[in-house]
Motif scaffolding. Structure first.
Motif, mmCIF file in Angstrom:
data_model
loop_
_atom_site.group_PDB
_atom_site.id
_atom_site.type_symbol
_atom_site.label_atom_id
_atom_site.label_comp_id
_atom_site.label_asym_id
_atom_site.label_seq_id
_atom_site.Cartn_x
_atom_site.Cartn_y
_atom_site.Cartn_z
ATOM 1 N N GLU A 91 60.052 13.904 38.439
ATOM 2 C CA GLU A 91 60.092 15.324 38.224
ATOM 3 C C GLU A 91 61.296 15.588 38.912
ATOM 4 O O GLU A 91 62.269 16.463 38.606
ATOM 5 C CB GLU A 91 58.890 16.065 38.674
ATOM 6 C CG GLU A 91 59.197 17.564 38.392
ATOM 7 C CD GLU A 91 59.284 17.814 36.933
ATOM 8 O OE1 GLU A 91 59.803 19.075 36.741
ATOM 9 O OE2 GLU A 91 58.937 17.140 35.824
ATOM 10 N N MET A 107 62.872 21.718 30.843
ATOM 11 C CA MET A 107 61.983 20.424 30.963
ATOM 12 C C MET A 107 61.821 20.182 32.275
ATOM 13 O O MET A 107 61.267 19.215 32.943
ATOM 14 C CB MET A 107 62.919 19.189 30.184
ATOM 15 C CG MET A 107 62.972 19.484 28.767
ATOM 16 S SD MET A 107 64.105 17.982 28.118
ATOM 17 C CE MET A 107 63.069 16.570 28.685
ATOM 18 N N ASN A 113 57.553 22.457 32.635
ATOM 19 C CA ASN A 113 57.325 21.033 33.271
ATOM 20 C C ASN A 113 56.323 21.090 34.353
ATOM 21 O O ASN A 113 56.760 21.536 35.417
ATOM 22 C CB ASN A 113 58.294 19.917 33.553
ATOM 23 C CG ASN A 113 57.910 18.483 33.419
ATOM 24 O OD1 ASN A 113 56.725 18.266 33.907
ATOM 25 N ND2 ASN A 113 58.967 17.548 33.064
ATOM 26 N N ASP A 115 54.680 18.339 35.832
ATOM 27 C CA ASP A 115 54.428 17.074 36.490
ATOM 28 C C ASP A 115 54.125 17.175 38.021
ATOM 29 O O ASP A 115 53.351 16.436 38.532
ATOM 30 C CB ASP A 115 55.543 16.273 36.068
ATOM 31 C CG ASP A 115 55.439 15.708 34.666
ATOM 32 O OD1 ASP A 115 54.333 16.158 33.844
ATOM 33 O OD2 ASP A 115 56.015 14.687 34.243
ATOM 34 N N VAL A 155 55.996 18.980 26.916
ATOM 35 C CA VAL A 155 57.280 18.740 27.408
ATOM 36 C C VAL A 155 58.032 17.696 26.359
ATOM 37 O O VAL A 155 59.164 18.082 26.193
ATOM 38 C CB VAL A 155 57.110 18.114 28.838
ATOM 39 C CG1 VAL A 155 58.732 17.669 29.363
ATOM 40 C CG2 VAL A 155 56.666 19.049 29.577
#
Length: 221
Positions: A91, A107, A113, A115, A155
């Motif tokens: 990430e 993203m 996102n 993550d 994503v």
């Protein structure tokens, strides 16, 4: 960044192979990785972005086929959880790509996102499950996997819609060109594939353990 990202990709492949009772499972993934490396190193996807659509379709078919063949395999859940920990450094790499104008902010962790959250919570599940294995059959663990799958798919959709493909519908000022070149082509083609499959395997493991416990409880009654 190139070296680190390649190392992260290789680590995910190795952990996925170690998690499977059949160690030969990583051979098709390695072959796929080498083929993608050769094509992306020649900048084929950058020169002709629509060709990447074929890769995306291939990934979808590959993931479905692999899961159907291995969904009943007795995978090592700790290696599978270890894969998700790599979502943390990946990430931060994605964020650096954003700063280099190679993909849109949507993203990253500043966008849509999550993550980082799933990477950190994977560490917590790894720790708590080593102390109490019942953690891996809890409702919370199942929900974590379901949300993880949904988050990744979201994503992926953003990545596709922001790429310079015929499907592009957003991020025209800063499109997602990172995934069209080496080694970042591994993000949707290898890493996302492995992470989603590991989520499905972990979810299957949780359901299997719960079903076995319910069967045992019925027998002793």
């Amino acid at each position: 960044m190139h070296i680190f990202f390649s190392v992260f990709t290789l680590s995910c492949i190795i952990l996925f192979g170690l998690a499977s009772p059949n160690k030969m499972v990583i051979i098709p993934i390695i072959v796929w990785t080498l083929a993608l490396s050769a094509v992306s190193s020649l900048n084929v996807f950058l020169a002709f972005p629509p060709s990447f659509i074929l890769i995306l379709v291939s990934i979808l078919l590959l993931s479905i086929s692999y899961y159907r063949l291995s969904k009943n395999a007795n995978s090592n859940v700790y290696y599978l959880l270890g894969i998700h920990i790599f979502r943390i450094p990946i990430e931060f790499t994605i964020f650096q790509l954003f700063k280099h104008n190679m993909l849109p902010i949507e993203m990253t962790f500043l966008g849509w996102n999550y993550d980082l959250f799933f990477g950190i919570t994977a560490i917590l599940f790894l720790v708590f499950s080593s102390l109490n294995p019942k953690t891996l059959k809890s409702v919370l663990f199942k929900a974590w996997n379901i949300l993880g799958i949904c988050s990744l798919l979201k994503v992926v959709v953003i990545g596709i819609l922001s790429s310079p493909l015929p499907l592009q519908a957003m991020a025209f000022d800063q499109p997602n060109i990172a995934v069209l070149q080496f080694p970042y082509v591994f993000l949707p083609t290898i890493i996302v594939l492995i992470v989603i499959l590991s989520h499905f395997h972990l979810l299957g493991y949780a359901n299997t353990i719960e079903n076995q416990q319910n069967t045992y409880n019925r027998k002793i009654k």
